[in-house]
Design an enzyme around this catalytic site. Structure first.
Site, PDB file in Angstrom:
ATOM      1  CE  LYS A   9     -30.427  -8.130 -17.294  1.00  0.00           C
ATOM      2  NZ  LYS A   9     -28.889  -7.992 -17.091  1.00  0.00           N
ATOM      3  CE1 TYR A  49     -28.000  -2.652 -16.574  1.00  0.00           C
ATOM      4  CE2 TYR A  49     -28.632  -2.833 -18.880  1.00  0.00           C
ATOM      5  CZ  TYR A  49     -28.907  -3.240 -17.605  1.00  0.00           C
ATOM      6  OH  TYR A  49     -29.327  -4.327 -17.243  1.00  0.00           O
ATOM      7  CG  PHE A  57     -19.801  -5.282 -17.291  1.00  0.00           C
ATOM      8  CD1 PHE A  57     -21.034  -4.606 -17.214  1.00  0.00           C
ATOM      9  CD2 PHE A  57     -19.236  -5.538 -16.008  1.00  0.00           C
ATOM     10  CE1 PHE A  57     -21.475  -4.235 -15.968  1.00  0.00           C
ATOM     11  CE2 PHE A  57     -19.622  -5.069 -14.742  1.00  0.00           C
ATOM     12  CZ  PHE A  57     -20.764  -4.171 -14.746  1.00  0.00           C
ATOM     13  NE  ARG A  85     -30.298  -6.781  -6.207  1.00  0.00           N
ATOM     14  CZ  ARG A  85     -29.588  -6.694  -7.188  1.00  0.00           C
ATOM     15  NH1 ARG A  85     -30.209  -5.888  -8.326  1.00  0.00           N
ATOM     16  NH2 ARG A  85     -28.280  -6.863  -7.451  1.00  0.00           N
ATOM     17  NE  ARG A 102     -29.770 -11.867 -12.767  1.00  0.00           N
ATOM     18  CZ  ARG A 102     -29.418 -10.788 -12.011  1.00  0.00           C
ATOM     19  NH1 ARG A 102     -29.076 -10.811 -10.945  1.00  0.00           N
ATOM     20  NH2 ARG A 102     -29.584  -9.567 -12.620  1.00  0.00           N
ATOM     21  CG  ASN A 112     -27.850 -11.347 -15.945  1.00  0.00           C
ATOM     22  OD1 ASN A 112     -28.515 -10.748 -16.580  1.00  0.00           O
ATOM     23  ND2 ASN A 112     -27.132 -11.034 -14.906  1.00  0.00           N
ATOM     24  CG  HIS A 115     -32.500  -4.800 -14.468  1.00  0.00           C
ATOM     25  ND1 HIS A 115     -31.279  -4.187 -14.046  1.00  0.00           N
ATOM     26  CD2 HIS A 115     -33.383  -3.766 -13.921  1.00  0.00           C
ATOM     27  CE1 HIS A 115     -31.175  -3.079 -13.454  1.00  0.00           C
ATOM     28  NE2 HIS A 115     -32.700  -2.692 -13.245  1.00  0.00           N
ATOM     29  CD  GLU A 126     -33.104   0.614 -12.416  1.00  0.00           C
ATOM     30  OE1 GLU A 126     -31.598   0.388 -12.234  1.00  0.00           O
ATOM     31  OE2 GLU A 126     -33.847  -0.423 -12.331  1.00  0.00           O
TER      32      GLU A 126
HETATM   33  N1  UDP Z   1     -22.810  -7.882 -16.063  1.00  0.00           N
HETATM   34  C1  UDP Z   1     -21.714  -8.105 -16.854  1.00  0.00           C
HETATM   35  N2  UDP Z   1     -20.570  -8.710 -16.239  1.00  0.00           N
HETATM   36  C2  UDP Z   1     -20.237  -8.608 -15.140  1.00  0.00           C
HETATM   37  C3  UDP Z   1     -21.218  -8.098 -14.284  1.00  0.00           C
HETATM   38  C4  UDP Z   1     -22.521  -7.515 -14.834  1.00  0.00           C
HETATM   39  O1  UDP Z   1     -22.116  -8.757 -17.948  1.00  0.00           O
HETATM   40  O2  UDP Z   1     -19.087  -8.909 -14.770  1.00  0.00           O
HETATM   41  C5  UDP Z   1     -23.833  -7.308 -16.558  1.00  0.00           C
HETATM   42  C6  UDP Z   1     -25.059  -8.252 -16.085  1.00  0.00           C
HETATM   43  O3  UDP Z   1     -25.863  -8.419 -17.428  1.00  0.00           O
HETATM   44  C7  UDP Z   1     -25.655  -7.315 -14.955  1.00  0.00           C
HETATM   45  C8  UDP Z   1     -25.463  -6.067 -15.378  1.00  0.00           C
HETATM   46  O4  UDP Z   1     -24.283  -6.107 -16.034  1.00  0.00           O
HETATM   47  O5  UDP Z   1     -26.943  -7.961 -14.560  1.00  0.00           O
HETATM   48  C9  UDP Z   1     -25.692  -4.968 -14.322  1.00  0.00           C
HETATM   49  O6  UDP Z   1     -24.629  -5.366 -13.153  1.00  0.00           O
HETATM   50  P1  UDP Z   1     -24.869  -5.434 -11.781  1.00  0.00           P
HETATM   51  O7  UDP Z   1     -23.638  -5.529 -10.998  1.00  0.00           O
HETATM   52  O8  UDP Z   1     -25.866  -4.278 -11.420  1.00  0.00           O
HETATM   53  O9  UDP Z   1     -25.707  -6.779 -11.593  1.00  0.00           O
HETATM   54  P2  UDP Z   1     -27.165  -7.027 -11.222  1.00  0.00           P
HETATM   55  O10 UDP Z   1     -27.823  -5.747 -10.365  1.00  0.00           O
HETATM   56  O11 UDP Z   1     -27.859  -6.814 -12.566  1.00  0.00           O
HETATM   57  O12 UDP Z   1     -27.236  -8.427 -10.467  1.00  0.00           O
HETATM   58 MG    MG Z   2     -27.707  -3.829 -10.638  1.00  0.00          MG
END
Ligand code: UDP
Ligand code: MG
Length: 141
Positions: A9, A49, A57, A85, A102, A112, A115, A126
């Protein structure tokens, strides 16, 4: 063999962490089979997204993801989606396990560092969002 999409990111690219983060993937046995530095504008970030459109968010996240260059890659390996992950750690860096990307380099729950796709169908969509088939090398070659 499974493939997943990884994004380093904007804040992590700006901090010069591309090499460190890629190195984590490679040491874990994931092969980089496609990669490029690119940039999302606000509209493409919203499209990427889209599944989060109704989340509180969404606007802030898509603003952030369009603030600067990102490094996108396709990672290949056994169980690549789950493995990626695991290496990334929990969404919120404060809750991520020690030694994860992270935990080590995430700034906050939004910024964070990385992705990773979360399922085979999303991984396929994706990957196609960023790469054409001929931009992806098979890992044997
Ligand atoms: N995100 C955020 N606030 C939150 C949860 C997620 O800003 O409370 C952002 C964060 O950058 C995250 C992305 O949205 O990586 C996508 O969220 P997801 O729940 O899919 O998490 P990930 O799969 O990236 O762990
Ligand atoms: Mg996700």
């Amino acid at each position: 063999m499974e493939r997943t999409l990884s994004i380093i990111k904007p804040e992590a690219v700006a901090r010069g962490l591309i090499g460190d983060i890629l190195s984590r993937f490679e040491h874990a046995g994931l092969k980089v089979v496609a990669a490029k530095l690119t940039r999302l504008d606000k509209q493409r970030a919203e499209s990427f997204y889209d599944v989060h459109r109704e989340r509180p968010f969404f606007n802030s996240l898509t603003d952030y993801m369009s603030t600067g260059p990102i490094f996108v890659s396709v990672l290949e390996g056994d169980g690549a989606i789950a493995r990626n992950r695991e290496i990334m750690g929990a969404t919120d860096p404060a809750k991520a396990a020690p030694g994860t990307i992270r935990k080590d380099w995430g700034t906050n729950v939004e910024e964070n560092a990385a992705h990773g796709s979360d399922a085979p169908e999303t991984a396929a969509a994706e990957i196609a969002f960023f790469f054409t088939a001929d931009e992806i090398q098979s890992s044997g070659s």
